[in-house]
Design a protein around this motif. Structure first.
Motif, PDB file in Angstrom:
ATOM      1  N   GLU A 158       9.212 -14.724  -3.903  1.00 54.58           N
ATOM      2  CA  GLU A 158      10.645 -14.673  -4.193  1.00 54.58           C
ATOM      3  C   GLU A 158      11.421 -13.741  -3.271  1.00 54.58           C
ATOM      4  OE1 GLU A 158      10.995 -13.707  -8.316  1.00 54.58           O
ATOM      5  OE2 GLU A 158       9.789 -15.427  -8.964  1.00 54.58           O
ATOM      6  N   GLN A 159      10.774 -12.723  -2.712  1.00 56.79           N
ATOM      7  CA  GLN A 159      11.483 -11.770  -1.865  1.00 56.79           C
ATOM      8  C   GLN A 159      11.101 -11.902  -0.389  1.00 56.79           C
ATOM      9  OE1 GLN A 159      11.716  -7.717  -3.424  1.00 56.79           O
ATOM     10  NE2 GLN A 159      11.397  -8.449  -5.507  1.00 56.79           N
ATOM     11  N   ILE A 160       9.818 -11.970  -0.097  1.00 58.71           N
ATOM     12  CA  ILE A 160       9.376 -12.092   1.292  1.00 58.71           C
ATOM     13  C   ILE A 160       9.508 -13.536   1.765  1.00 58.71           C
ATOM     14  CG2 ILE A 160       7.465 -11.736   2.901  1.00 58.71           C
ATOM     15  CD1 ILE A 160       6.383  -9.593   1.017  1.00 58.71           C
ATOM     16  N   GLY A 161       9.304 -14.491   0.862  1.00 57.30           N
ATOM     17  CA  GLY A 161       9.436 -15.893   1.213  1.00 57.30           C
ATOM     18  C   GLY A 161       8.159 -16.537   1.709  1.00 57.30           C
ATOM     19  N   LEU A 162       7.014 -16.046   1.250  1.00 59.40           N
ATOM     20  CA  LEU A 162       5.737 -16.610   1.667  1.00 59.40           C
ATOM     21  C   LEU A 162       5.440 -17.923   0.931  1.00 59.40           C
ATOM     22  CD1 LEU A 162       3.547 -13.362   1.752  1.00 59.40           C
ATOM     23  CD2 LEU A 162       4.619 -14.533   3.686  1.00 59.40           C
ATOM     24  N   MET A 189       4.428  -0.926   7.424  1.00 52.77           N
ATOM     25  CA  MET A 189       5.774  -1.456   7.651  1.00 52.77           C
ATOM     26  C   MET A 189       6.736  -0.856   6.626  1.00 52.77           C
ATOM     27  SD  MET A 189       6.984  -5.432   7.502  1.00 52.77           S
ATOM     28  CE  MET A 189       8.718  -5.883   7.555  1.00 52.77           C
ATOM     29  N   LYS A 190       7.841  -0.293   7.102  1.00 56.40           N
ATOM     30  CA  LYS A 190       8.840   0.222   6.173  1.00 56.40           C
ATOM     31  C   LYS A 190       9.633  -0.960   5.610  1.00 56.40           C
ATOM     32  CE  LYS A 190       9.424   4.916   7.874  1.00 56.40           C
ATOM     33  NZ  LYS A 190      10.357   5.949   8.357  1.00 56.40           N
ATOM     34  N   HIS A 191       9.607  -1.106   4.303  1.00 53.08           N
ATOM     35  CA  HIS A 191      10.294  -2.219   3.660  1.00 53.08           C
ATOM     36  C   HIS A 191      10.958  -1.726   2.383  1.00 53.08           C
ATOM     37  CE1 HIS A 191       7.398  -2.693   0.331  1.00 53.08           C
ATOM     38  NE2 HIS A 191       6.500  -2.274   1.203  1.00 53.08           N
ATOM     39  N   ARG A 192      11.780  -2.574   1.801  1.00 54.81           N
ATOM     40  CA  ARG A 192      12.510  -2.198   0.594  1.00 54.81           C
ATOM     41  C   ARG A 192      12.171  -3.100  -0.592  1.00 54.81           C
ATOM     42  NH1 ARG A 192      18.678  -0.905   2.817  1.00 54.81           N
ATOM     43  NH2 ARG A 192      18.091   0.752   4.275  1.00 54.81           N
ATOM     44  N   PHE A 193      11.122  -3.870  -0.465  1.00 57.18           N
ATOM     45  CA  PHE A 193      10.762  -4.776  -1.550  1.00 57.18           C
ATOM     46  C   PHE A 193      10.203  -3.988  -2.739  1.00 57.18           C
ATOM     47  CE2 PHE A 193      10.044  -7.478   2.285  1.00 57.18           C
ATOM     48  CZ  PHE A 193      11.163  -8.274   2.103  1.00 57.18           C
ATOM     49  N   SER A 194      10.684  -4.309  -3.920  1.00 50.85           N
ATOM     50  CA  SER A 194      10.197  -3.669  -5.143  1.00 50.85           C
ATOM     51  C   SER A 194      10.473  -4.601  -6.316  1.00 50.85           C
ATOM     52  CB  SER A 194      10.873  -2.316  -5.379  1.00 50.85           C
ATOM     53  OG  SER A 194      12.275  -2.482  -5.550  1.00 50.85           O
ATOM     54  N   LEU A 195       9.754  -4.370  -7.414  1.00 51.22           N
ATOM     55  CA  LEU A 195       9.931  -5.223  -8.591  1.00 51.22           C
ATOM     56  C   LEU A 195       9.373  -4.521  -9.816  1.00 51.22           C
ATOM     57  CD1 LEU A 195      10.957  -8.058  -9.465  1.00 51.22           C
ATOM     58  CD2 LEU A 195       8.603  -8.880  -9.176  1.00 51.22           C
ATOM     59  N   GLU A 196      10.081  -4.664 -10.937  1.00 54.94           N
ATOM     60  CA  GLU A 196       9.628  -4.110 -12.207  1.00 54.94           C
ATOM     61  C   GLU A 196       9.142  -5.224 -13.126  1.00 54.94           C
ATOM     62  OE1 GLU A 196      12.305  -1.588 -14.237  1.00 54.94           O
ATOM     63  OE2 GLU A 196      12.122   0.030 -12.775  1.00 54.94           O
ATOM     64  N   GLY A 197       8.055  -4.952 -13.837  1.00 60.69           N
ATOM     65  CA  GLY A 197       7.560  -5.860 -14.847  1.00 60.69           C
ATOM     66  C   GLY A 197       7.735  -5.252 -16.221  1.00 60.69           C
ATOM     67  N   TYR A 198       6.886  -5.659 -17.161  1.00 61.66           N
ATOM     68  CA  TYR A 198       6.962  -5.120 -18.512  1.00 61.66           C
ATOM     69  C   TYR A 198       6.457  -3.673 -18.559  1.00 61.66           C
ATOM     70  CZ  TYR A 198       7.683  -9.933 -20.029  1.00 61.66           C
ATOM     71  OH  TYR A 198       8.192 -11.199 -20.203  1.00 61.66           O
ATOM     72  N   ASN A 199       5.304  -3.425 -17.941  1.00 59.05           N
ATOM     73  CA  ASN A 199       4.674  -2.105 -17.988  1.00 59.05           C
ATOM     74  C   ASN A 199       4.750  -1.356 -16.666  1.00 59.05           C
ATOM     75  OD1 ASN A 199       2.856  -2.436 -20.646  1.00 59.05           O
ATOM     76  ND2 ASN A 199       2.682  -4.318 -19.450  1.00 59.05           N
ATOM     77  N   TYR A 200       4.725  -2.111 -15.560  1.00 55.03           N
ATOM     78  CA  TYR A 200       4.534  -1.492 -14.254  1.00 55.03           C
ATOM     79  C   TYR A 200       5.598  -1.949 -13.266  1.00 55.03           C
ATOM     80  CZ  TYR A 200       0.113  -0.363 -16.400  1.00 55.03           C
ATOM     81  OH  TYR A 200      -0.835   0.117 -17.272  1.00 55.03           O
ATOM     82  N   ARG A 201       5.743  -1.187 -12.199  1.00 49.65           N
ATOM     83  CA  ARG A 201       6.618  -1.557 -11.094  1.00 49.65           C
ATOM     84  C   ARG A 201       5.861  -1.384  -9.788  1.00 49.65           C
ATOM     85  NH1 ARG A 201       9.077   3.582 -12.463  1.00 49.65           N
ATOM     86  NH2 ARG A 201      10.605   2.436 -13.708  1.00 49.65           N
ATOM     87  N   LEU A 202       6.226  -2.169  -8.796  1.00 52.31           N
ATOM     88  CA  LEU A 202       5.742  -1.979  -7.433  1.00 52.31           C
ATOM     89  C   LEU A 202       6.887  -1.417  -6.620  1.00 52.31           C
ATOM     90  CD1 LEU A 202       3.666  -5.201  -6.602  1.00 52.31           C
ATOM     91  CD2 LEU A 202       2.962  -3.147  -7.838  1.00 52.31           C
TER      92      LEU A 202
END
Length: 329
Positions: free
Chosen positions: A116-120, A1-14
């Motif tokens: 927080e983003q998808i709403g699960l 699925m093409k999506h735009r969800f992303s998030l940064e943490g302290y060391n890593y990002r998705l």
């Protein structure tokens, strides 16, 4: 699925997976056969992986991510949410490069995106029962165990049971998040030290209209001058370092005549406008900050005062950082 969800943490990002990641998917999943013995094998043919991704992009309720090291910008793993149904979804396709420390934080980021983003409402995972190390990991971070599913999957002609573990939003924020966040901060220290050594605080830059008038106030706080004022025409400033026992070193800065370097800070009443750190890995530190989305606002140049290179960068929270080359005092 093409999506735009992303998030940064302290060391890593998705970030969302792309077709150009096909080669990395093959590489990381085939990297360590012994370690990956509990996942379905894939072909080493990159074109085959590209076709799989093209089919994935057509599906709904399926969110595939690349785990990137935000300090280096390099991919270190994969993770997914899929089979979304009535606010519940499974997570998996979780593979981390050998030697990476991304495991805990990648799961933390995935849960935050889910809630927080998808709403699960809930995420669950199913791990082969014999894969005791991973089952133990899920337990250690605070996931709950729901059941064991007998003969859940077949790998190489052998059927395996699976352990289903899960978390809802309440359990995540009360139990999982505090554990992983603390661990992620400690991992950041290790990752950063491996990459650039240590950043050592040196001073806070203070924008003033007149150094001598400003210094008369700091004397009341115990500050003394460190030498005389210096002039840096390239930066358009006059400066004075002052220090006091048990307090941070300050660099008082005023505009040179006909220069406007500090006009914005003075107009906005932004007196303490930069923090300075010295590093023995000057160029690597600049690169690391840029990978973390900092912008260079004054390129590396030789400092009149320090006689070595300095560089100014702005973080995305509008914090200005000055880097000083080597152990400068």
């Amino acid at each position: 699925m093409k999506h735009r969800f992303s998030l940064e943490g302290y060391n890593y990002r998705l970030r969302p997976i792309k077709l150009s990641d096909a080669d990395f998917i093959v590489q990381v999943r085939l990297e360590d056969i012994d370690r990956n013995c509990f996942i379905h094998k894939i072909s080493s043919d990159v074109q085959s992986q590209i076709r799989w991704l093209e089919n994935y992009f057509m599906r709904t309720g399926d969110y595939y991510f690349v785990i990137e090291n935000r300090l280096t910008g390099k991919a270190e793993g994969l993770i997914s949410i899929y089979d979304e149904n009535d606010g519940h979804a499974e997570w998996g396709r979780w593979v981390i490069k050998k030697g990476s420390m991304a495991a805990a934080e990648s799961v933390y980021l995935l849960y935050k995106i889910a809630f927080e983003q998808i709403g699960l409402k809930e995420l669950y995972c199913r791990t082969i029962e014999d894969n005791k190390q991973v089952v133990s990991f899920h337990t250690s971070i605070g996931e709950k165990t729901r059941k064991v599913i007998e003969n859940y999957t077949e790998l190489n002609g052998v059927f395996y049971n699976a352990v289903e573990q899960y978390s809802d939003k309440e359990n995540f924020y009360n139990n999982i998040s505090p554990r992983i966040e603390k661990q992620a901060q400690m991992i950041l220290v290790r990752n950063q030290k491996n990459l650039i050594g240590e950043l050592n605080f040196h001073h806070i830059g203070v924008a003033v209209k007149n150094i001598e008038k400003e210094f008369s106030n700091y004397v009341l706080l115990g500050y003394k001058k460190e030498g005389e004022c210096f002039v840096d025409k390239e930066q358009g400033i006059k400066g004075l370092f002052i220090s006091a026992k048990g307090q941070p070193t300050l660099e008082l800065l005023e505009n040179l005549p006909e220069y406007h370097t500090l006009d914005l800070q003075l107009k906005n009443g932004q007196k303490m406008y930069h923090m300075a750190y010295y590093t023995s890995e000057f160029d690597q530190t600049i690169d690391m900050f840029e990978k973390c989305r900092a912008k260079i606002i004054s390129p590396p140049k030789k400092s009149v005062y320090f006689k070595k290179r300095i560089c100014f960068l702005m973080f995305n929270n509008m914090t200005m950082i000055e880097l000083l080359e080597n152990n400068i005092y």
